[in-house]
Motif scaffolding. Structure first.
Motif, mmCIF file in Angstrom:
data_model
loop_
_atom_site.group_PDB
_atom_site.id
_atom_site.type_symbol
_atom_site.label_atom_id
_atom_site.label_comp_id
_atom_site.label_asym_id
_atom_site.label_seq_id
_atom_site.Cartn_x
_atom_site.Cartn_y
_atom_site.Cartn_z
ATOM 1 N N VAL A 1 32.593 47.953 37.339
ATOM 2 C CA VAL A 1 32.749 46.613 36.762
ATOM 3 C C VAL A 1 32.069 46.526 35.401
ATOM 4 O O VAL A 1 32.644 45.990 34.430
ATOM 5 N N GLU A 2 30.858 47.055 35.261
ATOM 6 C CA GLU A 2 30.144 46.988 33.987
ATOM 7 C C GLU A 2 30.851 47.796 32.900
ATOM 8 O O GLU A 2 30.931 47.366 31.745
ATOM 9 N N LEU A 3 31.358 48.968 33.249
ATOM 10 C CA LEU A 3 32.073 49.785 32.267
ATOM 11 C C LEU A 3 33.369 49.107 31.835
ATOM 12 O O LEU A 3 33.729 49.121 30.649
ATOM 13 N N VAL A 4 34.075 48.502 32.790
ATOM 14 C CA VAL A 4 35.303 47.777 32.445
ATOM 15 C C VAL A 4 34.974 46.582 31.569
ATOM 16 O O VAL A 4 35.646 46.316 30.556
ATOM 17 N N ARG A 5 33.939 45.836 31.941
ATOM 18 C CA ARG A 5 33.561 44.638 31.186
ATOM 19 C C ARG A 5 33.229 44.962 29.737
ATOM 20 O O ARG A 5 33.476 44.157 28.825
ATOM 21 N N ASN A 6 32.688 46.156 29.502
ATOM 22 C CA ASN A 6 32.339 46.573 28.149
ATOM 23 C C ASN A 6 33.425 47.421 27.492
ATOM 24 O O ASN A 6 33.164 48.102 26.497
ATOM 25 N N GLN A 7 34.626 47.396 28.068
ATOM 26 C CA GLN A 7 35.805 48.078 27.517
ATOM 27 C C GLN A 7 35.611 49.587 27.344
ATOM 28 O O GLN A 7 36.162 50.200 26.428
ATOM 29 N N ILE A 8 34.868 50.194 28.258
ATOM 30 C CA ILE A 8 34.775 51.659 28.270
ATOM 31 C C ILE A 8 36.033 52.249 28.890
ATOM 32 O O ILE A 8 36.403 53.381 28.610
ATOM 33 N N GLY A 9 36.676 51.469 29.726
ATOM 34 C CA GLY A 9 37.901 51.914 30.372
ATOM 35 C C GLY A 9 38.440 50.825 31.261
ATOM 36 O O GLY A 9 37.942 49.684 31.268
ATOM 37 N N VAL A 10 39.490 51.153 32.003
ATOM 38 C CA VAL A 10 40.068 50.234 32.988
ATOM 39 C C VAL A 10 40.045 50.950 34.337
ATOM 40 O O VAL A 10 39.881 52.165 34.408
ATOM 41 N N SER A 11 40.241 50.188 35.403
ATOM 42 C CA SER A 11 40.224 50.794 36.729
ATOM 43 C C SER A 11 41.267 50.133 37.610
ATOM 44 O O SER A 11 41.760 49.033 37.294
ATOM 45 N N VAL A 12 41.615 50.814 38.690
ATOM 46 C CA VAL A 12 42.531 50.257 39.696
ATOM 47 C C VAL A 12 41.767 50.245 41.017
ATOM 48 O O VAL A 12 41.432 51.305 41.559
ATOM 49 N N VAL A 13 41.480 49.044 41.509
ATOM 50 C CA VAL A 13 40.629 48.894 42.692
ATOM 51 C C VAL A 13 41.244 47.865 43.630
ATOM 52 O O VAL A 13 42.140 47.102 43.256
ATOM 53 N N ALA A 14 40.753 47.829 44.855
ATOM 54 C CA ALA A 14 41.172 46.798 45.799
ATOM 55 C C ALA A 14 40.687 45.434 45.308
ATOM 56 O O ALA A 14 39.530 45.282 44.932
ATOM 57 N N ARG A 15 41.570 44.461 45.309
ATOM 58 C CA ARG A 15 41.205 43.136 44.804
ATOM 59 C C ARG A 15 39.987 42.573 45.536
ATOM 60 O O ARG A 15 39.086 41.992 44.920
ATOM 61 N N TRP A 16 39.948 42.748 46.873
ATOM 62 C CA TRP A 16 38.848 42.172 47.646
ATOM 63 C C TRP A 16 37.501 42.786 47.283
ATOM 64 O O TRP A 16 36.462 42.142 47.393
ATOM 65 N N SER A 17 37.509 44.059 46.834
ATOM 66 C CA SER A 17 36.243 44.738 46.565
ATOM 67 C C SER A 17 35.539 44.201 45.325
ATOM 68 O O SER A 17 34.328 44.394 45.161
ATOM 69 N N VAL A 18 36.293 43.533 44.443
ATOM 70 C CA VAL A 18 35.698 42.996 43.216
ATOM 71 C C VAL A 18 35.924 41.487 43.094
ATOM 72 O O VAL A 18 35.744 40.913 42.025
ATOM 73 N N ALA A 19 36.302 40.845 44.194
ATOM 74 C CA ALA A 19 36.609 39.416 44.153
ATOM 75 C C ALA A 19 35.462 38.579 43.573
ATOM 76 O O ALA A 19 35.720 37.670 42.763
ATOM 77 N N PRO A 20 34.194 38.832 43.935
ATOM 78 C CA PRO A 20 33.121 38.019 43.331
ATOM 79 C C PRO A 20 33.054 38.167 41.815
ATOM 80 O O PRO A 20 32.781 37.188 41.103
ATOM 81 N N HIS A 21 33.283 39.361 41.300
ATOM 82 C CA HIS A 21 33.232 39.590 39.850
ATOM 83 C C HIS A 21 34.417 38.915 39.141
ATOM 84 O O HIS A 21 34.274 38.400 38.033
ATOM 85 N N ILE A 22 35.568 38.914 39.811
ATOM 86 C CA ILE A 22 36.735 38.217 39.241
ATOM 87 C C ILE A 22 36.460 36.722 39.211
ATOM 88 O O ILE A 22 36.711 36.043 38.206
ATOM 89 N N ALA A 23 35.926 36.199 40.320
ATOM 90 C CA ALA A 23 35.645 34.763 40.391
ATOM 91 C C ALA A 23 34.617 34.337 39.361
ATOM 92 O O ALA A 23 34.673 33.224 38.830
ATOM 93 N N ALA A 24 33.660 35.222 39.052
ATOM 94 C CA ALA A 24 32.625 34.908 38.075
ATOM 95 C C ALA A 24 33.116 35.049 36.636
ATOM 96 O O ALA A 24 32.395 34.694 35.700
ATOM 97 N N GLY A 25 34.327 35.556 36.446
ATOM 98 C CA GLY A 25 34.871 35.718 35.103
ATOM 99 C C GLY A 25 34.384 36.954 34.385
ATOM 100 O O GLY A 25 34.611 37.108 33.176
ATOM 101 N N ALA A 26 33.726 37.875 35.093
ATOM 102 C CA ALA A 26 33.221 39.088 34.444
ATOM 103 C C ALA A 26 34.351 40.025 34.057
ATOM 104 O O ALA A 26 34.272 40.720 33.041
ATOM 105 N N VAL A 27 35.402 40.047 34.846
ATOM 106 C CA VAL A 27 36.551 40.924 34.612
ATOM 107 C C VAL A 27 37.818 40.174 35.012
ATOM 108 O O VAL A 27 37.768 39.129 35.660
ATOM 109 N N VAL A 28 38.945 40.754 34.630
ATOM 110 C CA VAL A 28 40.251 40.172 34.952
ATOM 111 C C VAL A 28 41.018 41.180 35.796
ATOM 112 O O VAL A 28 41.003 42.386 35.504
ATOM 113 N N ALA A 29 41.699 40.702 36.842
ATOM 114 C CA ALA A 29 42.493 41.569 37.717
ATOM 115 C C ALA A 29 43.967 41.264 37.514
ATOM 116 O O ALA A 29 44.388 40.100 37.540
#
Length: 313
Positions: A229-257
């Motif tokens: 999440v931190e690497l994606v947020r800082n545009q080091i790269g993108v990732s493909v993950v299960a939506r549920w595994s990062v749901a809190p970070h999506i809800a907080a606006g840290a990243v976009v799914a």
């Protein structure tokens, strides 16, 4: 081997009863049959086990040594038989399991808690090392249950459907993809791709990119969700993950799914067990709990609703 379990029981009975008559009654044998069997044991071992003193049977040194072992072995056999009966009744045992995806260990504890409330005498052993090759571990008998999303078939195994989860493309809020309705596979191939496993073992590479003859421009292996999440947020790269595994970070606006392709990219999870009538009932109970506690319908929605309530309150 000259000695059998029945021989040990005979020596124990004679030593404890003191006479052939009482030992024969205890073993439901005639005295002559018992005497004949005892002489047979002594001939096999080539040493007398008892002194015959009038009608009393007195242990020799060899007999005392055999008696000590007889007691220990017969007690252990009795305990073993009782434990096996408990196994057969599914009242005792060890459930050995693994999952094909290490992020599943985030939601698995809630299932384990419910399982142990129902089966307090069943221990659970999670084989993390088998995560990379769960079906191989199952076939080898090292585990009893594998939670997998792979599409392989094996006649030795039974696969039962559990749940479906969506794999999404995770990008920074200011990434060019963030305003798109979805990400096309060819767009993904132009990025630095962050994956939990090595590229060849990555699900998105195996099922999406490689079949199209594509590979990511760059690749980084990152084993921790928080680091991804931190690497994606800082545009080091993108990732493909299960939506549920990062749901809190999506809800907080840290990243976009975003969906991967117009139809999205989904995994179908299954429970794999050996095709055998000897699968304990508690394994079936655990599978049923997993099916009812799919991560998409577990704690995540309640968590998200609380976050939304705080934002609008």
């Amino acid at each position: 081997m000259d000695l059998e379990v029945r021989h040990l029981s005979l020596v124990l009975a004679v030593a404890e009863e003191g006479t052939l008559t009482r030992a024969a009654e205890r073993l439901h044998l005639s005295q002559s049959a018992l005497s004949h069997q005892l002489l047979g044991i002594e001939r096999r071992l080539r040493v007398p086990l008892f002194h015959r003193v009038s009608k009393r049977m007195v242990l020799t040194q060899a007999g005392e040594r055999l008696l000590r072992s007889s007691r220990r072995i017969l007690e252990e056999l009795a305990r073993t038989e009782e434990e096996i009966r408990l196994f057969a009744a599914s009242h005792r045992g060890v459930l050995r399991l693994t999952t094909e995806c290490s992020t599943c260990y985030h939601w698995l504890p809630a299932v384990l808690r419910r399982f142990q409330l129902k089966h307090p005498s069943i221990d659970v052993a999670i084989d993390v090392e088998a995560t990379a090759a769960p079906l191989e571990a199952l076939a080898a008998g090292r585990i009893d249950l594998a939670l997998v999303s792979s599409e392989g078939r094996d006649r030795r195994m039974t696969l039962r459907p559990l749940f479906r989860d969506e794999m999404v493309v995770l990008v920074a809020g200011d990434h060019p993809f963030a305003t798109q309705p979805y990400v096309r596979p060819r767009q993904l191939a132009d990025e630095t791709l962050l994956t939990y496993a090595g590229l060849d073992d990555s699900l998105v590479y195996q099922r999406v990119l490689r079949p199209l003859g594509l590979a990511p421009r760059h690749h980084l292996q990152v084993r921790l969700t928080e680091a991804v999440v931190e690497l994606v947020r800082n545009q080091i790269g993108v990732s493909v993950v299960a939506r549920w595994s990062v749901a809190p970070h999506i809800a907080a606006g840290a990243v976009v799914a975003l969906p991967l392709s117009r139809r999205g990219f989904w995994r179908d999870w299954r429970a794999a067990t050996l095709r055998s009538p000897g699968v304990p009932a508690y394994v079936e109970d655990f599978v049923a709990l997993v099916a009812r506690a799919a991560p998409e319908t577990r704690e995540v929605p309640a968590y998200l609703s609380r976050r939304r309530a705080r934002r609008t309150g």
